[in-house]
Every structure is written in C-alpha cells, then in structure tokens.
Design a protein around this motif. Structure first.
Motif, short mmCIF file in Angstrom:
data_model
loop_
_atom_site.label_atom_id
_atom_site.label_comp_id
_atom_site.label_asym_id
_atom_site.label_seq_id
_atom_site.Cartn_x
_atom_site.Cartn_y
_atom_site.Cartn_z
N GLN A 42 0.83 -1.21 0.00
CA GLN A 42 0.00 0.00 0.00
C GLN A 42 0.87 1.26 0.00
O GLN A 42 0.54 2.24 -0.68
CB GLN A 42 -0.93 0.02 1.23
CG GLN A 42 -2.02 -1.01 1.17
CD GLN A 42 -2.86 -0.91 -0.12
OE1 GLN A 42 -3.15 0.18 -0.59
NE2 GLN A 42 -3.23 -2.04 -0.67
N TYR A 51 1.87 2.61 -3.42
CA TYR A 51 0.83 3.35 -4.16
C TYR A 51 0.51 4.67 -3.48
O TYR A 51 0.38 5.70 -4.15
CB TYR A 51 -0.45 2.50 -4.26
CG TYR A 51 -0.29 1.32 -5.18
CD1 TYR A 51 -0.37 1.49 -6.56
CD2 TYR A 51 -0.04 0.06 -4.68
CE1 TYR A 51 -0.21 0.41 -7.41
CE2 TYR A 51 0.14 -1.02 -5.52
CZ TYR A 51 0.05 -0.85 -6.88
OH TYR A 51 0.23 -1.92 -7.72
N ASN A 63 0.79 8.43 -5.03
CA ASN A 63 -0.38 9.30 -5.17
C ASN A 63 -0.24 10.60 -4.38
O ASN A 63 -0.68 11.65 -4.81
CB ASN A 63 -1.65 8.59 -4.66
CG ASN A 63 -2.11 7.51 -5.61
OD1 ASN A 63 -1.66 7.45 -6.75
ND2 ASN A 63 -3.01 6.65 -5.15
N SER A 119 0.07 -12.02 -6.50
CA SER A 119 0.65 -10.89 -7.24
C SER A 119 1.91 -11.39 -7.93
O SER A 119 3.03 -11.07 -7.56
CB SER A 119 0.96 -9.78 -6.23
OG SER A 119 1.63 -8.73 -6.84
N LYS A 136 -8.76 -6.76 -3.01
CA LYS A 136 -7.70 -6.45 -3.98
C LYS A 136 -6.86 -5.27 -3.52
O LYS A 136 -7.36 -4.36 -2.85
CB LYS A 136 -8.33 -6.08 -5.32
CG LYS A 136 -8.96 -7.24 -6.04
CD LYS A 136 -9.24 -6.84 -7.48
CE LYS A 136 -9.94 -7.97 -8.21
NZ LYS A 136 -11.06 -7.51 -9.02
N GLU A 145 -5.86 -2.70 -5.08
CA GLU A 145 -6.40 -1.39 -5.50
C GLU A 145 -7.58 -0.98 -4.62
O GLU A 145 -7.77 0.22 -4.36
CB GLU A 145 -6.91 -1.38 -6.95
CG GLU A 145 -5.96 -2.00 -7.98
CD GLU A 145 -6.08 -3.51 -8.04
OE1 GLU A 145 -7.09 -3.99 -8.58
OE2 GLU A 145 -5.18 -4.22 -7.54
N GLU A 146 -8.38 -1.97 -4.20
CA GLU A 146 -9.53 -1.64 -3.34
C GLU A 146 -9.05 -1.09 -2.00
O GLU A 146 -9.60 -0.13 -1.46
CB GLU A 146 -10.40 -2.87 -3.09
CG GLU A 146 -11.15 -3.33 -4.33
CD GLU A 146 -11.76 -4.74 -4.16
OE1 GLU A 146 -12.45 -5.15 -5.11
OE2 GLU A 146 -11.54 -5.40 -3.12
N THR A 183 -6.19 0.36 -1.45
CA THR A 183 -5.62 1.71 -1.70
C THR A 183 -6.74 2.75 -1.73
O THR A 183 -6.62 3.82 -1.14
CB THR A 183 -4.85 1.75 -3.03
OG1 THR A 183 -3.92 0.68 -3.07
CG2 THR A 183 -4.10 3.06 -3.21
N GLN A 184 -7.84 2.41 -2.42
CA GLN A 184 -8.98 3.34 -2.49
C GLN A 184 -9.52 3.67 -1.10
O GLN A 184 -9.82 4.82 -0.80
CB GLN A 184 -10.11 2.74 -3.34
CG GLN A 184 -9.96 2.98 -4.84
CD GLN A 184 -9.70 4.46 -5.13
OE1 GLN A 184 -10.34 5.35 -4.57
NE2 GLN A 184 -8.72 4.74 -5.99
#
Ligand code: ADP
Ligand code: AMP
Length: 217
Positions: free
Chosen positions: A16, A19, A23, A143, A201, A203-204, A206-207
């Motif tokens: 995490q 990313y 960002n 991954s 996931k 990405e989830e 991270t969101q």
C-alpha cells in the motif's frame, strides 16, 4: 502529509505504501527496507540489525530511532512522508512525537491495516521480494511477476525473505501483538487512528486508504 502505517507483518503495508506514496507525492520510509539495504551493503548497522531480524525480534530502539530520524531529515521528506514499520513500540512512538514536536510538525493520520491472522500467514508464506530493492514486493499466488523469479520493476532476482519462514513468522506475530499493537491505543488517544479493512484487492485497499485521508475519488 505525515502518515504512519501500522498493521501486522504481511498486512500489506509495503504494498500500500508504494501506491499511497506515489499518489500523495511523499517518500515511502520503511525501516525494514532501510535495514535490508544496509544488510545487502554489508554496513556495520546491517550486521547489527541482521541477528535481531533473523530471530524475529525488534532491532534495538537506539539504532532504529537514529536511522529513522536520519531518513526523515533528508530533503525529500521535508514536505511529508509515509512511515511503514516505524514506530513499532511505545518507546519509538514517543521518540517520534518528541522529534516532530522539536520541528513544530505533527502526524496527520495513522492508518491501521486490519487483516485476519490466517490471511496474514498466507500473504507472508507467498511473499517474494527483489534482491536489488526490497520495496519491490510480489506474491507467488496473489501478485505474480510476469516472469517467475524476476522482478517486473528492475529485473532483480526474487527471493523469500529469511524471516518469512514459518518459525520466525510466529515469533514476529507475537512481537507484533506484545510490542507494536499498544501503539494503536497510544495514537487513538491522539485521535489519529483510522482503521482500514485490508482484505480484498490491492487497488480496493488503496482506495479505502485514500478515502480515509480525504483524497478519495
Ligand atoms: P507488510 O509490508 O505489511 O509486511 P507486504 O506489503 O509486503 O506486507 O505484503 C505481504 C504479501 O502480501 C506480499 O507478498 C504482497 O504481494 C501480498 N499482498 C499485499 N496486499 C495484498 C492484497 N490486498 N491481497 C493479496 N495479497 C496482498
Ligand atoms: P519489516 O520489513 O517491516 O517486516 O521489518 C523486518 C524486520 O526489521 C522486523 O522483524 C525487525 O526485526 C526489523 N525492524 C523493522 N522496523 C523496525 C522498527 N521500527 N523497530 C525495530 N525493528 C524493526
């Protein structure tokens, strides 16, 4: 922003952090990665840290706090940073507060990645990291790199960390519960903790973390 990531070994902090740091345009500071870089360069600090790491214990605070502060002093960290794996006990959390106070700055948030222990064990068992840069993290099932055994980012060789073998993992989880978990209450008292469910996931997750920081889409 100045953020601390906490969570058990294998929760996905490093994944995490990569990313989130990109960002948020702040450096990802992992004390584990700093120790591993010292070990691969054969520095005295690396030699000292290795015996503790291989046993699943924490490296002594005297060594760790100085290393973390030196890293936070670097120019790229002047506008903020994302700490991963530091602080890891109450002494380090207090030292960090003293350091930040001395600079007239403070933390914005502590993100607590919550993952059930059986999932953490699976994540650690399959973790493969890059010999050239231990921040390049893969998983044998979840991954996979494009070419088995080769880092997608830099072509380095992938391997299993010495401390990711079963016995050491058990010890590291014990150390997490006894020494690191208390810092969550310490930061709760400062109203800094946001719990991020970290199953699902990459990405989830991270969101969820970005939303918690008020930077969601
Ligand atoms: P930590 O830094 O908290 O020890 P890592 O970021 O190294 O954890 O992640 C541990 C392992 O779990 C790695 O192999 C990584 O690829 C994998 N992983 C991380 N996040 C997820 C996820 N959301 N789902 C599945 N596997 C994950
Ligand atoms: P990590 O890469 O975060 O899983 O850390 C790997 C190992 O490095 C840990 O099991 C400890 O031995 C050591 N380590 C990393 N960060 C710290 C810290 N803040 N304090 C003490 N030891 C640490």
């Amino acid at each position: 922003m100045r953020i601390v990531l906490v969570g058990p070994p294998g929760a996905g902090k490093g994944t995490q952090a990569a990313y989130l740091a990109r960002n948020l345009e702040i450096p990802h500071i992992s004390t584990g990665d700093l120790f591993r870089a010292n070990i691969s360069q054969g520095t005295p600090l690396g030699v000292e840290a290795k015996s503790y790491m291989d046993a699943g214990n924490l490296v002594p605070d005297s060594v760790t706090i100085r290393m973390a502060e030196d890293r936070m002093e670097q120019a790229d960290a002047a506008g903020g940073f994302l700490l991963d794996g530091f602080p890891r006990n109450l002494g380090q959390a207090e030292a960090l507060d003293t350091y930040l106070k001395g600079k007239g700055i403070s933390l914005d948030a502590v993100l607590d990645l919550e993952v059930p222990e059986d999932e953490v064990v699976k994540r650690i068992a399959g973790r493969r990291i890059c010999r050239k840069n231990s921040a390049h993290v893969f998983h044998a099932e979840y991954s996979k790199p494009k070419t088995e055994g080769v880092c997608d980012v830099c072509g380095g060789e992938l391997y299993q960390r010495d401390d990711d073998h079963e016995d050491t993992v058990r010890k590291r989880l014990e150390v997490y519960h006894s020494e690191t978990e208390p810092i969550i209450d310490y930061y709760k008292a400062q109203e800094l903790v946001v719990t991020i469910p970290a199953l699902g996931k990459v990405e989830e997750v991270t969101q969820r973390a970005m939303s918690a920081l008020g930077r969601g889409e």
